[in-house]
Structures are given as C-alpha cells and as structure tokens.
Scaffold this motif. Structure first.
Motif, PDB file in Angstrom:
ATOM      1  N   ARG A 335       3.729 -44.572 -33.013  1.00  0.00           N
ATOM      2  CA  ARG A 335       3.171 -45.587 -33.900  1.00  0.00           C
ATOM      3  C   ARG A 335       3.912 -46.915 -33.742  1.00  0.00           C
ATOM      4  NH1 ARG A 335       4.415 -48.045 -38.218  1.00  0.00           N
ATOM      5  NH2 ARG A 335       6.379 -46.897 -38.393  1.00  0.00           N
ATOM      6  N   ARG A 336       5.270 -46.833 -33.622  1.00  0.00           N
ATOM      7  CA  ARG A 336       6.053 -48.059 -33.456  1.00  0.00           C
ATOM      8  C   ARG A 336       5.709 -48.760 -32.141  1.00  0.00           C
ATOM      9  NH1 ARG A 336      10.512 -49.998 -31.256  1.00  0.00           N
ATOM     10  NH2 ARG A 336      10.838 -48.113 -30.020  1.00  0.00           N
ATOM     11  N   GLU A 338       2.900 -48.504 -30.537  1.00  0.00           N
ATOM     12  CA  GLU A 338       1.561 -49.078 -30.660  1.00  0.00           C
ATOM     13  C   GLU A 338       1.611 -50.415 -31.397  1.00  0.00           C
ATOM     14  OE1 GLU A 338      -0.643 -46.042 -32.574  1.00  0.00           O
ATOM     15  OE2 GLU A 338      -1.132 -44.954 -30.723  1.00  0.00           O
ATOM     16  N   GLU A 339       2.421 -50.469 -32.478  1.00  0.00           N
ATOM     17  CA  GLU A 339       2.571 -51.734 -33.195  1.00  0.00           C
ATOM     18  C   GLU A 339       3.193 -52.795 -32.299  1.00  0.00           C
ATOM     19  OE1 GLU A 339       4.822 -50.911 -36.658  1.00  0.00           O
ATOM     20  OE2 GLU A 339       3.166 -49.935 -37.733  1.00  0.00           O
ATOM     21  N   ILE A 342       0.648 -54.005 -29.925  1.00  0.00           N
ATOM     22  CA  ILE A 342      -0.265 -54.964 -30.572  1.00  0.00           C
ATOM     23  C   ILE A 342       0.403 -56.326 -30.702  1.00  0.00           C
ATOM     24  CG2 ILE A 342      -1.446 -55.489 -32.735  1.00  0.00           C
ATOM     25  CD1 ILE A 342      -1.902 -52.488 -33.069  1.00  0.00           C
ATOM     26  N   THR A 343       1.720 -56.297 -31.068  1.00  0.00           N
ATOM     27  CA  THR A 343       2.447 -57.564 -31.212  1.00  0.00           C
ATOM     28  C   THR A 343       2.537 -58.297 -29.871  1.00  0.00           C
ATOM     29  OG1 THR A 343       3.748 -56.609 -33.004  1.00  0.00           O
ATOM     30  CG2 THR A 343       4.616 -58.589 -31.965  1.00  0.00           C
TER      31      THR A 343
END
Length: 479
Positions: A335-336, A338-339, A342-343
C-alpha cells in the motif's frame, strides 16, 4: 508340660489369650495398621524387590504377570491383613487357618488359575514366599520413604504379615490343593511337557502385546461392527476416563455421529482426520483400520488410533500467525509503495506539465518579443537604435536560457513585450517618464501604462520598491 503351658496362659493378659493360642497385642496391631496403611508409598520398591527375588529363585522366566496384576495381588493380600490389624478381636494363626471371613479366598483362586495355566502347586507356593520376602524388604524401606512412619513400628507390621503368610501356606497346602483337584479335569500333563511350554509361551506373547498396547503413548481402542468399544489402552483412558467399554465410540470420545453409518461417514476407514474431542487445547489425529484384514477371527472389529499432535498443531498455529503478520506487513508495504507510486506519477505529471508550460511560454516569448525585435532591427536605419535592439534581444535570450536551466523564471523579464523592454532599459539608465516618452516617440501616459504593466509582471507591489532600483539589482544587461 501341660501344667507349664497352663501356667503361661494364666500369666498373660486376658487380651492376649484367644482360643488357647498367643495373639499380637493391641498396641502391636495398631503399629502394624499404621504401617500397612501407608504401604502404597513403597509400592514401586516392592515391585523391584519382588522381581529380584523371583529372578534369584529362578521363577522369573516362568511368570506371565503384568505390572498391574502384581500391584493388584499385593493390595489383595494386604487389604485383609490391614482389616485384621484394626479389628477389635485379636487375630491368631488358628483363626486365620479357619479362613472364616474368606480373607485368603482371592489368593487361593489365583493359585488355582496359575495351576490351570501349567504352574505347579510347589512353584506357586515358592512364588508366594518370594512375594512375602519382597513385602518385608519394602516395609524395611518405608521409614526412609515416609517420615511419618517410625522405624520401631516396622517389626510389629512384619510379624503380623508373617502370621498371615504362615496361615496361607497351610491353607494352600490343604484346602487350596483340594479345591484345585476338584475343579481339574483330566490329570494335567507332566511338568515341563510341550503343552505346558506352549501355554507358557502363548501367555508370554499375550502379555507382551498387552504391554505394548498399554505402554504406547497413542490412544488405542478396539470396537465392534456396531462401533461399541471392546477394549481401550491406558493412554486413551487418561483422556476418555474409565468404564468406556460397551459405549458407542462417538459417545465415549465425544465425536460426531449417532449411528455406525453416520460415524463412518464422518470418519471413513483408512483416512486421517484431525479432531479435538477432549478439549483443553488437545488435538489428535484419528484413523480407523479394519482388523478383518489382519485376522479372520477379528472380522467385524476395528482399530481406532488417536495420536496426540498438540505440539504440531500449536507450532502450526504459531507459524500461521507469523505468516499472517508477515503478509500484513507485505500488504502495508504494498500500500505504501502504491501511494509512493501515485505521488511519483503526480510529480512526474506536474514536471511534464511545467515543462510543456515553460515551452509554451518560451515559444510565446519568441513570437512576441524576439521575432518582432529582429524584424525591427532589420528595418532600423539608425545604428545606435539597432545596437540597442540587439542588446534587448541578447538579454532576453539570456533570461530565457537562465529560466530554462533553473526550471523557473528569474525575474519575469521574459514575459515583457519589446516595448516594455525598451522602457525597462531607459528606466534603468535613469530617464524619467517624460524623457522616455520623447526618446521612444510615445506619450507620457503610454509610458506610465508600460511602467504599471512592467511592475505587475515583475511582481512589484506598492511603492516600497522602485522600478529603477529593482532593475539595477536584477536586470543584468537588459538595459
């Protein structure tokens, strides 16, 4: 001699006279009772000592007794002895010889059973003597094993024990042998015959398998075709309890099913099932095998095996918990990432957008300022004016290149028009608005308009910062 005997009887206390024979005194019987009541403390020592006595006498190779049988025989003998020690009436050899209360019946019946299995009457009596000697040896150890038993109580208990032993020897020689003869069929084969040896070997083999059956750590039971328990080993009884013979296996072990058909549907023959029938965090691997494939005599019987796998299950649960924690950590890391992805995509998108915007600004600046300036240079006949325009183009290019290198505008000069750049050069040179209007051949109002537009594009607010001062600090060679 009769007179002497009568005189001795008259000299004894009344409590010690019974049927004309000497009897243990009440204090001696109380001491014996106190000792014999704690005999279980030295039971293990007795078993070891009896084994040594039997081996020394040469009887051990002929015995087929199991450990539980030996313990039962010991308690069966000591129980009436302890009862006699606590009785109100004194016990004598004569009363014991009469066996009125049946105290020796269990020993006599055991002797008959042994003789039917090929043990001679003399051998049984010899085994009994080793039994008594092992009891006396164990009693001698009791004060060291149990501090509440005084050492001076042991002789009384030993004498009371011997009194019963002597009485039984007479009973076995007399009534016991007569009873054994009355129940025997044709005369048994001579001692040492092949039949006796075969019977002994078969009994030994039976005892060997019974020992294996009861010493294995796995729970084992045998059930019939109706799933009713025929027998179970000691390990299984530790979990299921005693008295389970005759019960349906699903009831005794608290398993699924209420009929043989349903039970075998839940637990098919030849398959392994993990169960937890007894609670307390215990887990077992249950498997069922048909005994009909082993022996025709066992057709319709089944062997149920319960293997304790609690340590393996607990280890598996610990591993599953660790794997679960690791999987949760991986999901969190995913999840990290993926974030972060995205960033990064957002940043890259912003960079691309800024790059496109910067390219558009540069193209616009070239169209609005540089190209018109170049065209004007080509048309300008005055050499001084052409030189001024060339400086304007050069400074504008430098400003645009500097903006491209830094990725951001330096002072907003690249957004100025050609006319505004001319005004900037003259303001930086110190000319007033009126002088600039004359030099550029425009009205003073137009100069003021250019000045306001220049201040706005350069981000100058209010009157705190003068345009000339800002151009002198940041304008390079624009002017």
């Amino acid at each position: 001699m009769p007179q002497a005997s009568s005189a001795r009887r008259r000299s004894l206390p009344p409590s010690e006279v019974f049927s004309g024979l000497f009897a243990p005194s009440l204090p001696a019987r109380r001491k014996a009772a106190a000792v014999l009541a704690r005999f279980d403390v030295c039971m293990e020592s007795f078993l070891e000592l009896w084994t040594l006595r039997m081996q020394a006498a040469g009887y051990l190779s002929f015995t087929t007794a199991r450990r539980d049988d030996c313990v039962a025989a010991c308690r069966s003998f000591l129980e009436p002895v302890l009862r006699h020690a606590g009785a109100e009436r004194p016990t004598t050899f004569e009363t014991l010889r009469e066996n009125a209360d049946g105290w020796a019946d269990a020993l006599l019946q055991a002797g008959v059973r042994h003789c039917r299995r090929g043990v001679s009457a003399g051998m049984y009596l010899g085994c009994f003597k080793t039994f008594i000697m092992a009891l006396e040896d164990a009693l001698a150890l009791l004060p060291r094993l149990c501090s509440c038993i005084p050492a001076d109580h042991i002789p009384a208990a030993t004498e009371f024990l011997r009194l019963h032993a002597h009485a039984f020897e007479v009973l076995w020689t007399d009534a016991g042998l007569r009873e054994m003869t009355s129940v025997q069929q044709p005369a048994p084969a001579a001692a040492g015959s092949p039949q006796d040896e075969l019977l002994r070997l078969l009994t030994l083999e039976k005892c060997r398998f019974e020992n294996i059956f009861n010493t294995t750590s796995d729970g084992v039971l045998v059930m019939d075709e109706r799933c009713r328990i025929a027998t179970a080993n000691r390990s299984l009884r530790q979990y299921a309890g005693e008295g389970i013979e005759g019960k349906p296996v699903w009831e005794a072990l608290r398993l699924e099913g209420e009929s043989p058909e349903e039970f075998f549907r839940y637990y098919p023959i030849g398959q392994t099932v993990e169960v937890s029938p007894f609670g307390d965090g215990l887990f077992f691997r249950l498997s069922i095998a048909s005994l009909g494939g082993v022996s025709l005599a066992s057709a319709g019987e089944y062997l149920v095996l319960l293997t304790n796998i609690t340590p393996q299950v607990l280890q598996r649960e610990m591993m599953e918990e660790a794997i679960g924690r690791h999987a949760a950590a991986l999901l969190e890391e995913k999840r990290r990432l993926e974030e972060l992805d995205i960033t990064l995509r957002t940043v890259l998108s912003t960079i691309h957008a800024e790059r496109d915007s910067r390219r558009d600004e540069l193209s616009s600046h070239i169209r609005r300022v540089l190209l018109p300036a170049l065209e004007q240079i080509g048309r300008e006949p005055d050499a001084a004016a052409r030189a001024s325009l060339i400086r304007l183009v050069r400074d504008s290019l430098r400003s645009s290149l500097a903006d491209s290198d830094d990725g951001r505008p330096q002072d907003g000069l690249n957004r100025l028009t050609l006319a505004e750049l001319k005004v900037c050069r003259l303001v930086r040179a110190g000319h007033s608005s009126k002088e600039i209007a004359g030099l550029l051949n425009i009205s003073p109002e137009t100069v003021q308009t250019h000045r306001r537009s220049i201040r706005r594009k350069l981000g100058l607010r209010g009157h705190d910062t003068q345009l000339a001062v800002h151009l002198l600090r940041n304008g390079g060679e624009t002017a």
